[in-house]
Design an enzyme around this catalytic site. Structure first.
Site, PDB file in Angstrom:
ATOM      1  N   ASP A  59       3.359   0.615   9.164  1.00 24.59           N
ATOM      2  CA  ASP A  59       3.233   0.225  10.571  1.00 24.59           C
ATOM      3  C   ASP A  59       4.410   0.801  11.369  1.00 24.59           C
ATOM      4  OD1 ASP A  59       5.246  -1.413   9.670  1.00 24.59           O
ATOM      5  OD2 ASP A  59       4.375  -3.275  10.430  1.00 24.59           O
ATOM      6  N   SER A  60       5.361   1.437  10.664  1.00 20.93           N
ATOM      7  CA  SER A  60       6.404   2.206  11.349  1.00 20.93           C
ATOM      8  C   SER A  60       5.787   3.320  12.186  1.00 20.93           C
ATOM      9  CB  SER A  60       7.390   2.804  10.335  1.00 20.93           C
ATOM     10  OG  SER A  60       6.682   3.488   9.310  1.00 20.93           O
ATOM     11  N   GLU A 130       4.333  -8.110   4.738  1.00 18.71           N
ATOM     12  CA  GLU A 130       5.762  -8.429   4.829  1.00 18.71           C
ATOM     13  C   GLU A 130       6.029  -9.920   4.599  1.00 18.71           C
ATOM     14  OE1 GLU A 130       7.625  -6.986   8.409  1.00 18.71           O
ATOM     15  OE2 GLU A 130       7.058  -4.903   7.994  1.00 18.71           O
ATOM     16  N   GLU A 197      14.053  -4.072   1.506  1.00 21.93           N
ATOM     17  CA  GLU A 197      14.584  -3.278   2.628  1.00 21.93           C
ATOM     18  C   GLU A 197      15.907  -3.850   3.128  1.00 21.93           C
ATOM     19  OE1 GLU A 197      11.866  -2.140   5.746  1.00 21.93           O
ATOM     20  OE2 GLU A 197      13.499  -1.533   7.085  1.00 21.93           O
TER      21      GLU A 197
HETATM   22  O1  KIV Z   1       6.331   0.576   7.872  1.00 24.31           O
HETATM   23  C1  KIV Z   1       7.035   1.195   7.054  1.00 24.31           C
HETATM   24  O2  KIV Z   1       7.267   2.398   7.163  1.00 24.31           O
HETATM   25  C2  KIV Z   1       7.584   0.434   5.927  1.00 24.31           C
HETATM   26  C3  KIV Z   1       8.441   1.169   4.956  1.00 24.31           C
HETATM   27  C4  KIV Z   1       9.753   1.469   5.522  1.00 24.31           C
HETATM   28  C5  KIV Z   1       8.543   0.455   3.673  1.00 24.31           C
HETATM   29  O3  KIV Z   1       7.353  -0.728   5.829  1.00 24.31           O
END
Ligand code: KIV
Length: 306
Positions: A59-60, A130, A197
């Protein structure tokens, strides 16, 4: 028109597909697991060719490709579009879709339905969610519905506000214990792997002997079973601030700006296109076309004749 996309080739000597048992075996054998995010067809092709083991449509992507200031605004439909594009460019790595904020917290039914969408509509093999707490129930429900789940503890960007911002977690004994509780619970309900993380390396290291599933670190030091970085961070595609845990392996943004700047300069100075980029026409055909343009009837046409 652009160059046609190149579908992943399947040479006979290709790597076998990465499966859940293979990831477990890699942990067992101490073979580091390389994970990276991807958000579209070309980034999937890159990670495929580079030999990545595990790909996350994170979701990044809300920030890296959609330009939001956090991961919170992205929705399921957008994530599915990104994930389906990645699927088309990927063959070997295991593909996980990241359940976005608001897509799984409400109920187990909601979590299962959206996890199924990642599998059915985008061809993902697993999903990630998460936090511990209520997410543990959601993870259990999705696993029971037959979909592999990856957990994510420590800095969980979807709830960064509640954590006091984007900063390292688990820096007190109490907070580190909370992260441990969440990790153990996610492991116990059947997650096949977990992301740590932004936690102190010493905390991750102390946890590792108790983790039976592969642990993928991002800002969690070198003791974890694997590492994950965001595609745009590691390649330097986006500019601006990056977290302490990011290492840049390329300066792709700079290379792209240089390339586009050169193109702009060549267009403005009439150096592009040159004859190498032109199509030819048979002289007789060109002469026939010139005759057509010279017709009196053509010049006499009014707008209503067209
Ligand atoms: O959304 C993302 O890119 C992530 C990774 C950094 C693990 O959760």
């Amino acid at each position: 028109m652009s160059s046609a996309p190149r579908v992943p080739s399947t040479p006979p000597d290709e790597r076998p597909r990465i499966t859940l048992p293979r990831l477990a075996e890699m942990k067992e054998l101490g073979e580091p697991i390389a994970m990276v995010t991807a958000y579209d067809f070309p980034s999937a092709q890159v990670v495929e060719e580079a030999g990545v083991d595990l790909v996350l449509v994170g979701d990044s992507g809300a920030m890296t490709v959609l330009g939001h200031e956090s991961t919170v605004p992205v929705g399921m439909d957008e994530m599915l579009m990104l994930a389906a594009a990645v699927r088309r460019g990927l063959r070997t790595p295991l593909l996980a879709g990241d359940l976005p904020f608001g897509s799984y917290e409400g109920s187990n039914e909601q979590a299962i339905a959206n996890a199924q969408r990642f599998v059915k509509e985008a061809g993902c093999e697993a999903v990630k969610l998460e936090r511990g707490g209520a997410s543990v129930d959601r993870a259990r429900a999705i696993v029971r519905a037959g979909i592999p789940v990856m957990g994510h503890v420590g800095l969980t960007p979807q709830t960064a506000t509640a954590l006091g911002g984007y900063k390292a977690q688990g820096r007190t004994g109490e907070r580190a214990s909370q992260i441990a509780e969440d990790a153990f619970a996610l492991q116990a309900v059947g997650c096949f792997a977990i992301v740590f993380e932004a936690v102190p390396a010493a905390v991750a290291e102390a946890l590792m002997p108790r983790m039976e599933i592969p642990v993928i670190g991002i800002g969690a030091g070198g003791a974890t079973d694997g590492q994950v970085l965001v595609f745009h961070d590691l390649l330097g595609i986006n500019t601006g601030h990056t977290a302490r845990f990011v290492k840049r392996y390329a300066a792709v943004h700079d290379a792209m700006v240089a390339g586009v700047s050169e193109y702009v300069a060549e267009v403005r100075s009439h150096r592009f296109p040159n004859p190498d980029h032109e199509y030819s026409i048979d002289p007789a055909e060109l002469s026939a076309f010139a005759d057509y343009l010279d017709q009196d009837t053509l010049a006499a046409k009014t707008p209503w004749d067209w």
